[in-house]
Scaffold this motif. Structure first.
Motif, PDB file in Angstrom:
ATOM      1  N   GLN A  12      17.915 -30.401-114.501  1.00  0.00           N
ATOM      2  CA  GLN A  12      17.981 -30.807-115.583  1.00  0.00           C
ATOM      3  C   GLN A  12      17.216 -29.068-116.113  1.00  0.00           C
ATOM      4  O   GLN A  12      16.335 -28.513-115.105  1.00  0.00           O
ATOM      5  CB  GLN A  12      17.515 -31.429-115.806  1.00  0.00           C
ATOM      6  N   ALA A  13      17.393 -28.230-117.423  1.00  0.00           N
ATOM      7  CA  ALA A  13      16.472 -27.507-117.686  1.00  0.00           C
ATOM      8  C   ALA A  13      14.831 -27.494-117.369  1.00  0.00           C
ATOM      9  O   ALA A  13      14.290 -28.745-118.060  1.00  0.00           O
ATOM     10  CB  ALA A  13      16.683 -26.643-119.211  1.00  0.00           C
ATOM     11  N   PRO A  88      19.875 -23.294-117.900  1.00  0.00           N
ATOM     12  CA  PRO A  88      20.870 -22.924-117.894  1.00  0.00           C
ATOM     13  C   PRO A  88      21.727 -21.406-117.679  1.00  0.00           C
ATOM     14  O   PRO A  88      22.356 -21.891-117.001  1.00  0.00           O
ATOM     15  CB  PRO A  88      21.767 -23.214-119.258  1.00  0.00           C
ATOM     16  N   THR A  91      22.323 -20.786-113.579  1.00  0.00           N
ATOM     17  CA  THR A  91      23.493 -21.717-113.045  1.00  0.00           C
ATOM     18  C   THR A  91      24.464 -20.571-112.611  1.00  0.00           C
ATOM     19  O   THR A  91      24.792 -19.712-113.055  1.00  0.00           O
ATOM     20  CB  THR A  91      24.248 -22.530-114.513  1.00  0.00           C
ATOM     21  N   VAL A 122      22.321 -26.217-113.632  1.00  0.00           N
ATOM     22  CA  VAL A 122      20.978 -25.969-114.652  1.00  0.00           C
ATOM     23  C   VAL A 122      21.813 -26.885-115.944  1.00  0.00           C
ATOM     24  O   VAL A 122      22.780 -25.973-116.840  1.00  0.00           O
ATOM     25  CB  VAL A 122      20.382 -25.035-114.661  1.00  0.00           C
ATOM     26  N   SER A 123      20.884 -27.891-116.250  1.00  0.00           N
ATOM     27  CA  SER A 123      22.001 -28.923-117.930  1.00  0.00           C
ATOM     28  C   SER A 123      20.835 -28.266-118.688  1.00  0.00           C
ATOM     29  O   SER A 123      19.861 -28.619-118.507  1.00  0.00           O
ATOM     30  CB  SER A 123      21.929 -30.323-116.906  1.00  0.00           C
ATOM     31  N   SER A 124      21.488 -28.469-119.723  1.00  0.00           N
ATOM     32  CA  SER A 124      20.426 -28.578-121.182  1.00  0.00           C
ATOM     33  C   SER A 124      19.611 -29.749-121.485  1.00  0.00           C
ATOM     34  O   SER A 124      20.627 -30.609-120.746  1.00  0.00           O
ATOM     35  CB  SER A 124      21.511 -26.995-121.850  1.00  0.00           C
TER      36      SER A 124
END
Length: 124
Positions: A12-13, A88, A91, A122-124
């Motif tokens: 995660q971010a 993100p 990524t 990387v997820s926001s």
């Protein structure tokens, strides 16, 4: 010479990840510069970080300064990328790279060895 990278994954971010890369092969020299590049979807490969033998010379891309740290273990023929405060835009597929000789930084022009990439998402 073979470069084997590992440590990618989904985070995660704001989170952290540590990438590792080990070099092997009869012609590998511990004096080689080692580092990392990355390629985001739809973009060209870009330099991220590099480290000279014994860590005398370190180079980081402006986009990762203050968030990423590069280090190496000479005895283990390994280089590490500690990534923090991930966003993100980080990524990408991350590639381990190495160059013979002494350079202040790595580039496509001086890299002699490339590893297979490891995906960082990387997820926001």
């Amino acid at each position: 010479v073979q470069l084997q990278a590992s440590g990618g994954g989904l985070v995660q971010a704001g989170g952290s990840l540590r990438l590792s890369c080990s070099a092997s092969g009869r012609t590998w020299s511990r004096s080689n510069n080692m580092g990392w590049f990355r390629q985001a979807p739809g973009k060209e490969r870009e330099f991220v970080a590099s480290l000279s033998w014994k860590g005398v010379v370190t180079s980081l891309a402006d986009s990762v300064k203050g968030r990423f740290t590069i280090s190496r273990d000479i005895a283990k023929n390994s280089v590490y990328l500690q990534m923090g405060s991930l966003i993100p835009q980080d990524t990408a597929v991350y590639y381990c790279a190495a160059a013979r000789g002494v350079f202040t930084s790595l580039s496509d022009n001086n890299v002699n060895y490339w590893g297979k990439g490891t995906l960082v998402t990387v997820s926001s």
